[in-house]
Design a protein around this motif. Structure first.
Motif, short mmCIF file in Angstrom:
data_model
loop_
_atom_site.label_atom_id
_atom_site.label_comp_id
_atom_site.label_asym_id
_atom_site.label_seq_id
_atom_site.Cartn_x
_atom_site.Cartn_y
_atom_site.Cartn_z
N GLU A 97 0.83 -1.20 0.00
CA GLU A 97 0.00 0.00 0.00
C GLU A 97 0.87 1.26 0.00
O GLU A 97 0.55 2.25 -0.66
N VAL A 100 3.13 1.10 -3.61
CA VAL A 100 2.46 0.87 -4.89
C VAL A 100 1.06 1.48 -4.88
O VAL A 100 0.77 2.40 -5.65
N TYR A 101 0.20 0.99 -4.00
CA TYR A 101 -1.22 1.25 -4.11
C TYR A 101 -1.59 2.74 -4.00
O TYR A 101 -2.16 3.33 -4.92
N ALA A 104 0.42 5.14 -6.44
CA ALA A 104 -0.01 4.91 -7.83
C ALA A 104 -1.40 5.51 -8.07
O ALA A 104 -1.66 6.06 -9.15
N ASN A 105 -2.29 5.41 -7.09
CA ASN A 105 -3.60 6.04 -7.23
C ASN A 105 -3.49 7.55 -7.33
O ASN A 105 -4.12 8.18 -8.18
N THR A 354 -2.95 1.96 -12.99
CA THR A 354 -4.16 1.42 -12.39
C THR A 354 -4.22 -0.10 -12.48
O THR A 354 -4.65 -0.76 -11.54
N LEU A 357 -1.81 -1.52 -9.77
CA LEU A 357 -2.26 -1.38 -8.38
C LEU A 357 -3.46 -2.28 -8.09
O LEU A 357 -3.58 -2.81 -6.98
N ILE A 361 -3.21 -5.06 -5.07
CA ILE A 361 -4.07 -4.90 -3.91
C ILE A 361 -5.09 -6.02 -3.80
O ILE A 361 -5.49 -6.41 -2.69
N GLY A 420 4.57 -5.79 -10.51
CA GLY A 420 3.86 -5.53 -9.27
C GLY A 420 4.29 -6.45 -8.14
O GLY A 420 4.51 -6.02 -7.01
N THR A 424 6.46 -5.48 -4.65
CA THR A 424 5.91 -5.92 -3.36
C THR A 424 6.92 -6.74 -2.58
O THR A 424 7.13 -6.53 -1.37
#
Length: 441
Positions: A97, A100-101, A104-105, A354, A357, A361, A420, A424
């Protein structure tokens, strides 16, 4: 001895509900529609993909709400996985999170904002990156002013963003149909199999539905988390699903599907057809506010993840990352999030960021859904102010949906999935380092 600052319990139900709705409704509903129509090839298959995406997300929300009420701690999913699986898996979700998450958002939506801003005001495209950076910095500034201010802004942005969406839906349904939208029989486009089209379409919708689970990150700052958190998740997701179905139906009846496929300006084009040139421009400004509010939702919830991990001394420089400002905001964690997002703005494109992520996730989402079943069996005595409706069917549907999304990405976008996973797994050396130094203290 100076008293240590703590996160303030200043966020109420409406701010939590607006975080669920405001974080999910942003760029996805406007800018994933071209992708969904392109991979499905038909109007009714497009609507089916959005409907199934909503149903899976509602099952996921009903499942996760049980955990959010039973374990209402700042950090959200990090805490659920820690309680169920232990320290190492919880670190990995927190790491994913953190690096990356959320960045990236923020980066992807900042890119969307700048792209639409440039198009709306006919600005040279070379300024897109600068505008995206300004957006990311300004959102960070809002969050540094305190959780109450950021939460209030989120409520305002959510209410304001629903205005252009409501206008498009109401007047779009009233306007004369330009393109027929047959609901049956449900068929894929030419040269595409039914299940391939549905699978790719469903995968594309997941970014638009994503974000709701992160309201759990602010559980420690909610006034009544055990009551307000499940309500915010459930009512928020039901509303989002209805909104997405209606607005996609309006797009499809306003523009021929061939004009929607791959067209990043679908929302603006549809608004111009419905309201005329000037009205379309005004509605597009509302869409920009919608995207801006979504970025704020991700920034507000995302900065709490490294803070929660730092409190457990799970990160290098945990002491600095756990410090709070006079406004009770973890400022170092906020700046770390901004720094990673800025790097991604320079490196990534909207769909690439997108897709990556969503894949990463949903690995942890699926673990979270399974945690509900595991804890029911392992800890039946746990206090559960809210219990998942239609258990165990609901969590099983959520798990099946999660497995499908992960496997589909591995098959169809192997390279992206490997990147990804690689980012991680880079967290493991940091976990080993932090644990070694923590044990030595």
């Amino acid at each position: 001895m100076k008293e240590e600052r703590q996160l303030q319990k200043s966020i109420g139900f409406w701010a939590a509900l607006s975080t669920v709705i405001g974080t999910a409704i942003g760029g996805g509903v406007f800018f994933k529609t071209p992708v969904v129509t392109q991979v499905t090839g038909s109007a009714n298959m497009t609507l089916l993909a959005w409907l199934l995406g909503g149903l899976i997300t509602i099952c996921a929300g009903l499942t996760t709400a049980e955990l959010s009420a039973a374990i209402p701690k700042t950090g959200g999913m990090v805490e659920y996985i820690h309680h169920t699986y232990g320290e190492a898996p919880s670190f990995m979700i927190g790491w994913a999170e953190m690096v990356v998450y959320f960045p990236a958002n923020i980066a992807a939506l900042s890119i969307v904002f700048s792209t639409q801003f440039v198009h709306l005001f006919s600005i040279d495209k070379s300024y897109s990156v600068i505008i995206a950076l300004i957006v990311a910095f300004s959102i960070t500034g809002i969050n540094l002013m305190g959780s109450k201010f950021a939460g209030g802004f989120q409520t305002f942005a959510t209410i304001f963003k629903l205005i252009p969406i409501a206008l498009i839906i109401i007047f779009g349904l009233m306007a004369k149909e330009s393109a027929p939208v047959p609901l049956f029989p449900i068929q894929a486009g030419e040269n595409t199999s039914f299940f391939t089209a549905l699978g790719h379409g469903l995968l594309a919708t997941m970014f638009a539905y994503d974000g709701w689970i992160q309201v759990g990150n602010i559980a420690g700052e909610l006034k009544k988390p055990k009551v307000d958190l499940p309500k915010a998740i459930i009512f928020g997701l039901l509303g989002i699903t209805v909104i997405y179905l209606l607005i996609n139906y309006v797009f499809l009846r306003t523009l021929p599907i061939g004009q929607i496929m791959g067209n990043e300006n679908t929302a603006a084009n549809a608004a111009e057809v419905i309201f005329g040139h000037t009205g379309g421009k005004i509605v597009t400004i509302g869409i920009l506010i919608s995207v801006y509010g979504a970025i704020n939702g991700y920034a507000m919830t995302g900065l709490r993840v490294p803070y929660a991990m730092a409190l457990d001394k799970s990160l290098p420089f945990s002491k600095g990352l756990s410090k709070l400002s006079k406004k009770s905001i973890p400022y170092a964690a906020t700046l770390l999030q901004l720094g990673i997002a800025c790097i991604m703005i320079f490196l990534g494109a909207f769909n690439t960021l997108t897709d990556m992520l969503v894949f990463v996730i949903w690995i942890f989402y699926t673990m979270t859904f399974a945690a509900t079943i595991i804890l029911r069996k392992r800890e039946p005595e746990m206090k559960r102010p809210y219990k998942c409706l239609w258990y165990p069917v609901t969590p099983i549907i959520a798990i099946i949906g999660g497995v499908f999304i992960v496997i589909s990405t591995i098959i169809t976008q192997t390279g992206l999935a490997l990147i990804g996973l690689g980012i991680t797994l880079l967290g493991l050396p940091f976990y080993a380092y932090a644990r070694k130094h923590r044990d030595a203290e």
